[in-house]
Scaffold this motif. Sequence first.
Motif, PDB file in Angstrom:
ATOM      1  N   PHE A 162      14.675   0.607   4.125  1.00 57.96           N
ATOM      2  CA  PHE A 162      13.503  -0.094   4.493  1.00 57.96           C
ATOM      3  C   PHE A 162      13.885  -0.648   5.971  1.00 57.96           C
ATOM      4  O   PHE A 162      14.941  -0.884   6.369  1.00 57.96           O
ATOM      5  CB  PHE A 162      13.237  -1.290   3.496  1.00 57.96           C
ATOM      6  CG  PHE A 162      14.245  -2.554   3.811  1.00 57.96           C
ATOM      7  CD1 PHE A 162      14.278  -3.612   4.617  1.00 57.96           C
ATOM      8  CD2 PHE A 162      15.349  -2.348   2.884  1.00 57.96           C
ATOM      9  CE1 PHE A 162      15.241  -4.400   4.601  1.00 57.96           C
ATOM     10  CE2 PHE A 162      16.128  -3.466   2.778  1.00 57.96           C
ATOM     11  CZ  PHE A 162      16.347  -4.146   3.786  1.00 57.96           C
ATOM     12  N   VAL A 163      12.718  -0.877   6.611  1.00 61.62           N
ATOM     13  CA  VAL A 163      12.780  -1.554   8.086  1.00 61.62           C
ATOM     14  C   VAL A 163      11.601  -2.877   7.792  1.00 61.62           C
ATOM     15  O   VAL A 163      10.596  -2.401   7.439  1.00 61.62           O
ATOM     16  CB  VAL A 163      12.392  -0.909   8.995  1.00 61.62           C
ATOM     17  CG1 VAL A 163      11.384  -0.100   9.214  1.00 61.62           C
ATOM     18  CG2 VAL A 163      12.628  -1.459  10.541  1.00 61.62           C
ATOM     19  N   SER A 164      11.916  -3.934   8.376  1.00 60.90           N
ATOM     20  CA  SER A 164      11.151  -5.126   8.348  1.00 60.90           C
ATOM     21  C   SER A 164      11.147  -5.789   9.727  1.00 60.90           C
ATOM     22  O   SER A 164      12.094  -5.916  10.357  1.00 60.90           O
ATOM     23  CB  SER A 164      11.259  -6.057   7.319  1.00 60.90           C
ATOM     24  OG  SER A 164      12.755  -6.633   7.220  1.00 60.90           O
ATOM     25  N   TYR A 202       0.933  -1.401  -0.102  1.00 58.96           N
ATOM     26  CA  TYR A 202       0.110  -0.097  -0.173  1.00 58.96           C
ATOM     27  C   TYR A 202       0.848   1.352  -0.020  1.00 58.96           C
ATOM     28  O   TYR A 202       1.742   1.356   0.800  1.00 58.96           O
ATOM     29  CB  TYR A 202      -0.738   0.014   1.275  1.00 58.96           C
ATOM     30  CG  TYR A 202      -1.820   1.213   1.301  1.00 58.96           C
ATOM     31  CD1 TYR A 202      -2.960   1.145   0.379  1.00 58.96           C
ATOM     32  CD2 TYR A 202      -1.662   2.285   2.099  1.00 58.96           C
ATOM     33  CE1 TYR A 202      -3.941   2.048   0.488  1.00 58.96           C
ATOM     34  CE2 TYR A 202      -2.683   3.463   2.130  1.00 58.96           C
ATOM     35  CZ  TYR A 202      -3.556   3.439   1.440  1.00 58.96           C
ATOM     36  OH  TYR A 202      -4.284   4.330   1.470  1.00 58.96           O
ATOM     37  N   ALA A 203       0.233   2.300  -1.040  1.00 56.30           N
ATOM     38  CA  ALA A 203       1.313   3.447  -1.083  1.00 56.30           C
ATOM     39  C   ALA A 203       0.853   4.374  -0.067  1.00 56.30           C
ATOM     40  O   ALA A 203      -0.396   4.735  -0.140  1.00 56.30           O
ATOM     41  CB  ALA A 203       1.473   3.814  -2.368  1.00 56.30           C
ATOM     42  N   LEU A 204       1.761   4.901   0.910  1.00 50.31           N
ATOM     43  CA  LEU A 204       1.266   6.052   1.721  1.00 50.31           C
ATOM     44  C   LEU A 204       1.403   7.053   1.202  1.00 50.31           C
ATOM     45  O   LEU A 204       0.909   7.432   0.196  1.00 50.31           O
ATOM     46  CB  LEU A 204       1.996   5.458   3.091  1.00 50.31           C
ATOM     47  CG  LEU A 204       1.917   4.318   3.801  1.00 50.31           C
ATOM     48  CD1 LEU A 204       2.772   4.132   4.982  1.00 50.31           C
ATOM     49  CD2 LEU A 204       0.377   4.066   4.239  1.00 50.31           C
ATOM     50  N   LEU A 206       3.955   0.644   2.412  1.00 48.88           N
ATOM     51  CA  LEU A 206       3.620  -0.281   3.459  1.00 48.88           C
ATOM     52  C   LEU A 206       3.535  -1.576   2.822  1.00 48.88           C
ATOM     53  O   LEU A 206       2.631  -1.616   2.139  1.00 48.88           O
ATOM     54  CB  LEU A 206       2.724   0.190   4.530  1.00 48.88           C
ATOM     55  CG  LEU A 206       2.588  -1.061   5.667  1.00 48.88           C
ATOM     56  CD1 LEU A 206       3.765  -1.208   6.699  1.00 48.88           C
ATOM     57  CD2 LEU A 206       1.332  -0.511   6.540  1.00 48.88           C
ATOM     58  N   SER A 207       4.125  -2.587   3.242  1.00 47.23           N
ATOM     59  CA  SER A 207       3.652  -4.310   2.532  1.00 47.23           C
ATOM     60  C   SER A 207       3.817  -5.167   3.633  1.00 47.23           C
ATOM     61  O   SER A 207       4.522  -5.165   4.599  1.00 47.23           O
ATOM     62  CB  SER A 207       4.874  -4.291   1.199  1.00 47.23           C
ATOM     63  OG  SER A 207       6.151  -4.250   1.953  1.00 47.23           O
ATOM     64  N   GLY A 208       3.150  -6.093   3.407  1.00 47.45           N
ATOM     65  CA  GLY A 208       3.203  -7.257   4.293  1.00 47.45           C
ATOM     66  C   GLY A 208       2.754  -8.555   3.468  1.00 47.45           C
ATOM     67  O   GLY A 208       2.322  -8.671   2.235  1.00 47.45           O
ATOM     68  N   LEU A 267       8.249  -1.441   6.003  1.00 43.25           N
ATOM     69  CA  LEU A 267       7.977  -0.179   5.672  1.00 43.25           C
ATOM     70  C   LEU A 267       9.233   0.330   4.762  1.00 43.25           C
ATOM     71  O   LEU A 267      10.610   0.308   5.287  1.00 43.25           O
ATOM     72  CB  LEU A 267       7.843   0.697   6.889  1.00 43.25           C
ATOM     73  CG  LEU A 267       7.713   1.930   6.760  1.00 43.25           C
ATOM     74  CD1 LEU A 267       6.418   2.276   6.055  1.00 43.25           C
ATOM     75  CD2 LEU A 267       7.741   2.943   8.125  1.00 43.25           C
ATOM     76  N   THR A 268       9.145   0.966   3.502  1.00 41.36           N
ATOM     77  CA  THR A 268      10.147   1.301   2.836  1.00 41.36           C
ATOM     78  C   THR A 268      10.084   2.851   2.611  1.00 41.36           C
ATOM     79  O   THR A 268       8.892   3.477   2.334  1.00 41.36           O
ATOM     80  CB  THR A 268       9.879   0.559   1.488  1.00 41.36           C
ATOM     81  OG1 THR A 268       9.975  -0.870   1.457  1.00 41.36           O
ATOM     82  CG2 THR A 268      11.147   1.090   0.424  1.00 41.36           C
ATOM     83  N   ARG A 269      11.065   3.480   2.377  1.00 42.08           N
ATOM     84  CA  ARG A 269      11.103   5.024   2.113  1.00 42.08           C
ATOM     85  C   ARG A 269      11.975   5.203   0.992  1.00 42.08           C
ATOM     86  O   ARG A 269      13.153   4.536   1.096  1.00 42.08           O
ATOM     87  CB  ARG A 269      11.538   5.838   3.396  1.00 42.08           C
ATOM     88  CG  ARG A 269      11.287   7.341   2.963  1.00 42.08           C
ATOM     89  CD  ARG A 269      11.878   8.365   3.880  1.00 42.08           C
ATOM     90  NE  ARG A 269      11.301   9.595   3.750  1.00 42.08           N
ATOM     91  CZ  ARG A 269      11.616  10.440   2.972  1.00 42.08           C
ATOM     92  NH1 ARG A 269      12.804  10.297   2.096  1.00 42.08           N
ATOM     93  NH2 ARG A 269      11.132  11.715   2.976  1.00 42.08           N
TER      94      ARG A 269
END
Length: 275
Positions: free
Chosen positions: A184-186, A140-142, A148-150, A169-171
């Motif tokens: 990213f942080v996962s 999902y594009a914030l 945000l992906s899962g 969560l990717t920036r």
Amino acid sequence: MRVTPAALTLGAMLLLGAGPAAAQTLPADEEDFRYLLGLGLRAGPDYWGSEQRSLSLKPLWALRWGRWRISTSGAGGLMGFGNEAVGPGPGASRELFRSSTLRVGFGLRFDSGRNSDAVSSTAGLPDVQRTLRGRLYASYALAPPWQLSGALSQDLLGKRGGAVATIDLTRRLYRSPMAELNAFVSASAGDRRHMLSYFGVPADSPAAQRYGRAYEPGAGLRDATLGANYTRAFGSHWVGYAGASLSTLLGPAADSPLDQRRSAFGWSLGLAYRN
């Protein structure tokens, strides 16, 4: 009647595949057959918590036709670089729904499991057999630079692989027509079956005698990762990437006697040709 994870997954596939998203007409350029071939170099620990590291060179390849795709790890994102969001991961997959902000899909891949006698620290533990995993994923594009992906992955053959859930969560830090830099942080978590298979030490195993104790983890967090990826296109056909990450074990995984090192650094490089 007993409903298995495989039946649930197949039912979800048929239900979602028959919905309006499946009937959506693809743009002409997405109906074309696409492929990618290349090589990837990776350095990192042999398994979660291992102090032993290895350097491996593996082929990168991916095939895509419409919403169907099959690829090795890291290859799918390279094929779509510049045209799409985070890819569905390795294996065979089909996109089920797409909008300007949301993507949902389903995938299948083979999980190689674990040969416990391959390294000294897991010797004497039960092997985790090779299996087939089903995976539901969404992104999902914030705000414009954030995504945000899962995903939820399940062992479909009952080979002690269990279920794993991940969230990322990717920036986007930088983007041009030819290059992109993302941070990213996962985090991931496993059910009891997964944690027992990969971090448990049965009381009657030789490993329990070696470590001086047995260990039976429950469901919970498995690991967290912080990293960055740089991707660059060299003309219309060649594309390369470089990535680095720092991972640490969490929760029941971090308490296992199998863990020799809770945190580990890894890096990867790759170059591929796409049509």
